[in-house]
Design an enzyme around this catalytic site. Structure first.
Site, mmCIF file in Angstrom:
data_model
loop_
_atom_site.group_PDB
_atom_site.id
_atom_site.type_symbol
_atom_site.label_atom_id
_atom_site.label_comp_id
_atom_site.label_asym_id
_atom_site.label_seq_id
_atom_site.Cartn_x
_atom_site.Cartn_y
_atom_site.Cartn_z
ATOM 1 N N ASP A 37 24.387 46.076 70.577
ATOM 2 C CA ASP A 37 23.482 45.006 71.006
ATOM 3 C C ASP A 37 22.568 44.705 69.824
ATOM 4 O O ASP A 37 21.606 45.424 69.581
ATOM 5 C CB ASP A 37 22.680 45.462 72.225
ATOM 6 C CG ASP A 37 21.729 44.387 72.721
ATOM 7 O OD1 ASP A 37 22.060 43.192 72.615
ATOM 8 O OD2 ASP A 37 20.643 44.750 73.214
ATOM 9 N N GLU B 22 27.551 42.068 71.344
ATOM 10 C CA GLU B 22 27.078 40.981 72.189
ATOM 11 C C GLU B 22 26.737 39.782 71.322
ATOM 12 O O GLU B 22 26.127 39.913 70.264
ATOM 13 C CB GLU B 22 25.850 41.409 72.985
ATOM 14 C CG GLU B 22 25.390 40.327 73.955
ATOM 15 C CD GLU B 22 24.345 40.815 74.920
ATOM 16 O OE1 GLU B 22 24.685 41.602 75.805
ATOM 17 O OE2 GLU B 22 23.185 40.415 74.761
ATOM 18 N N ASP C 284 17.826 48.758 75.129
ATOM 19 C CA ASP C 284 18.769 48.310 74.093
ATOM 20 C C ASP C 284 20.053 49.135 74.139
ATOM 21 O O ASP C 284 21.153 48.608 73.956
ATOM 22 C CB ASP C 284 18.135 48.417 72.702
ATOM 23 C CG ASP C 284 16.893 47.561 72.558
ATOM 24 O OD1 ASP C 284 17.001 46.339 72.735
ATOM 25 O OD2 ASP C 284 15.813 48.116 72.282
#
EC number: 3.1.21.10
Length: 182
Positions: free
Chosen positions: A15, A75, A147
């Site tokens: 991420d 992502e 996260d």
């Protein structure tokens, strides 16, 4: 570990962020998922951008060397209202994509809504719902940062998509190897 003769695959979910990049490693064997590790790479905010990107690069290389994933998934980040922040995030995302790619790993990319849909069942889930489902899908995982939970969700999404691709390929191979009936 092998289940049903299918080899397990270690998937690293990422991420991206300049300040904090979440990472999560799972093992996928068909529909069976197992948590292996997770964490967050944080950069030093008062350093120049180039040095922060170098910190991110070195930390991700260390994670790859330590955990030896087979594939990675990142992502896709959205454009920020602040153009300067969006540019910095894009540069961090470039590093996050580059490191596993340079290591020879397949790197999947997924939109946030696609990740949420794969993990929660709806693309409009909030962070709490995503974290709760990640904990349910990966029993025993102790997730300390949002996260890291997001990164594990990306890894889960990739594992689900990967399992579908493998099943479709297997069916296609069966169809090709079976003689046609008259």
């Amino acid at each position: 570990m092998r289940v049903g003769g299918t080899p397990s695959v270690r998937v690293l979910g990422l991420d991206p962020g300049l300040q904090h990049t979440g990472w999560g490693l799972i093992e996928s064997n068909g529909s069976h998922l197992r948590h292996l590790a997770d964490g967050v790479v944080s950069t030093t905010a008062d350093l120049p951008l180039g040095e922060r990107l170098s910190q991110l690069f070195r930390a991700l290389n260390t994670i790859l060397e330590l955990h030896r994933p087979d594939e990675a998934a990142v992502e896709h980040t959205y454009v920020n209202k602040n153009p300067g922040a969006a540019l910095k995030l894009g540069q961090a995302r470039g590093v996050v994509m580059l490191v596993p790619s340079m290591a020879g790993l397949l790197v999947g990319e997924y939109q946030a809504m696609e990740v949420k849909r794969a993990v929660v069942g709806t693309g409009h889930a909030d962070k709490v719902q995503v974290t709760d489902m990640v904990k349910r899908l990966l029993p025993g995982a102790v997730i300390r940062r949002a996260d890291a939970a997001d990164a594990l969700a990306v890894a889960i999404c990739h594992a689900h998509h990967r399992a579908s691709r493998v099943a479709v390929a297997r069916m296609a191979n069966l169809a090709v190897s079976q003689p046609a009936r008259s």
